[in-house]
Design a protein around this motif. Sequence first.
Motif, PDB file in Angstrom:
ATOM      1  N   TRP A 130       0.857  -1.180   0.000  1.00  0.00           N
ATOM      2  CA  TRP A 130       0.000   0.000   0.000  1.00  0.00           C
ATOM      3  C   TRP A 130       0.893   1.229   0.000  1.00  0.00           C
ATOM      4  N   HIS A 131       0.329   2.361  -0.403  1.00  0.00           N
ATOM      5  CA  HIS A 131       1.107   3.599  -0.449  1.00  0.00           C
ATOM      6  C   HIS A 131       0.756   4.497   0.740  1.00  0.00           C
ATOM      7  N   PHE A 132       1.779   5.126   1.282  1.00  0.00           N
ATOM      8  CA  PHE A 132       1.606   6.034   2.418  1.00  0.00           C
ATOM      9  C   PHE A 132       2.655   7.126   2.295  1.00  0.00           C
ATOM     10  N   PHE A 133       2.215   8.366   2.225  1.00  0.00           N
ATOM     11  CA  PHE A 133       3.128   9.516   2.160  1.00  0.00           C
ATOM     12  C   PHE A 133       4.163   9.338   1.051  1.00  0.00           C
ATOM     13  N   ASP A 134       3.694   8.916  -0.115  1.00  0.00           N
ATOM     14  CA  ASP A 134       4.530   8.716  -1.305  1.00  0.00           C
ATOM     15  C   ASP A 134       5.511   7.554  -1.185  1.00  0.00           C
ATOM     16  N   LEU A 135       5.334   6.713  -0.172  1.00  0.00           N
ATOM     17  CA  LEU A 135       6.167   5.528  -0.037  1.00  0.00           C
ATOM     18  C   LEU A 135       5.329   4.287  -0.325  1.00  0.00           C
ATOM     19  N   ARG A 136       5.928   3.320  -1.011  1.00  0.00           N
ATOM     20  CA  ARG A 136       5.266   2.029  -1.205  1.00  0.00           C
ATOM     21  C   ARG A 136       5.737   1.087  -0.110  1.00  0.00           C
TER      22      ARG A 136
END
Length: 277
Positions: free
Chosen positions: A77-83
């Motif tokens: 999942w993606h969070f704050f532009d991180l995968r």
Amino acid sequence: MLTLAAWLKQAQQQFAVLSQTPDIDARLCLCHVLQVSNSYLYSYPERQLTASELSLLDDIVSKRLQGQPLAYLFGYWHFFDLRLAVSPSTLIPRPDTEILVEQALSLMLPRQAKVLDLGTGTGAIALALAHNRPDWQLTAVDYIADAVALAEHNRSALKLDNCRVLQSNWFSELGGQRFDLIVSNPPYIDPIDPHLAALTFEPLSALTAADQGLADIKHIVSIAGRYLNPDGWLWLEHGYDQADAVRLLLQQAGFDQVCSKRDYGDNWRISGGYWRG
């Protein structure tokens, strides 16, 4: 054979029975299976899906209609532009938690601040902070061994050497260490809350806490001062109806400048305070 446009229309209708964002869900499925960006779907709506692609999509849709979260079906999942890799041993990172990251990044901390993330799960909060503040030194802890392994996997995959991941029951393995900022998204849902029915695939240990959902928050607030440097901060995520209670706990524990911030849905979502030491 179906075109991308035809499949999207079909999937949106299917997802509408359980999702408030059926269009987004359908597009995420296509992007995942085809390994393309969302813009590709707009550019090539008449592109036909192959039999193998349709088979993969049918499997995902079937499991999604049984209630399984897309994040677990994708494995990331993606969070704050991180995968971030995800697994059923941890909560799925949510957009509202990005408010906690944004607040932490807005604070006036030392250039080489030491920051602690309690109950890190996938590592989302700690890794977002480590990514955006390369000079900060992050410590991410979790009590669950599988969560620690997953957070370490994500840390290694993102090559964030300014973060370390430890197994710890809140502060238990941190000795006399002190930090300039402590952040946490602890369990805060009352075990009898009816909203839990919609979260059956996520681990209850990461969701619920005794004392109307406040037990872990009370524990963190009561001890945090021992692990904060003078002029440090504590910021916590909590339930939409818990802001008043959390602010009172912070004030009673000796924190100053206590306040709350709203999430993207306009609910009070995080509260924090300043530690004079």
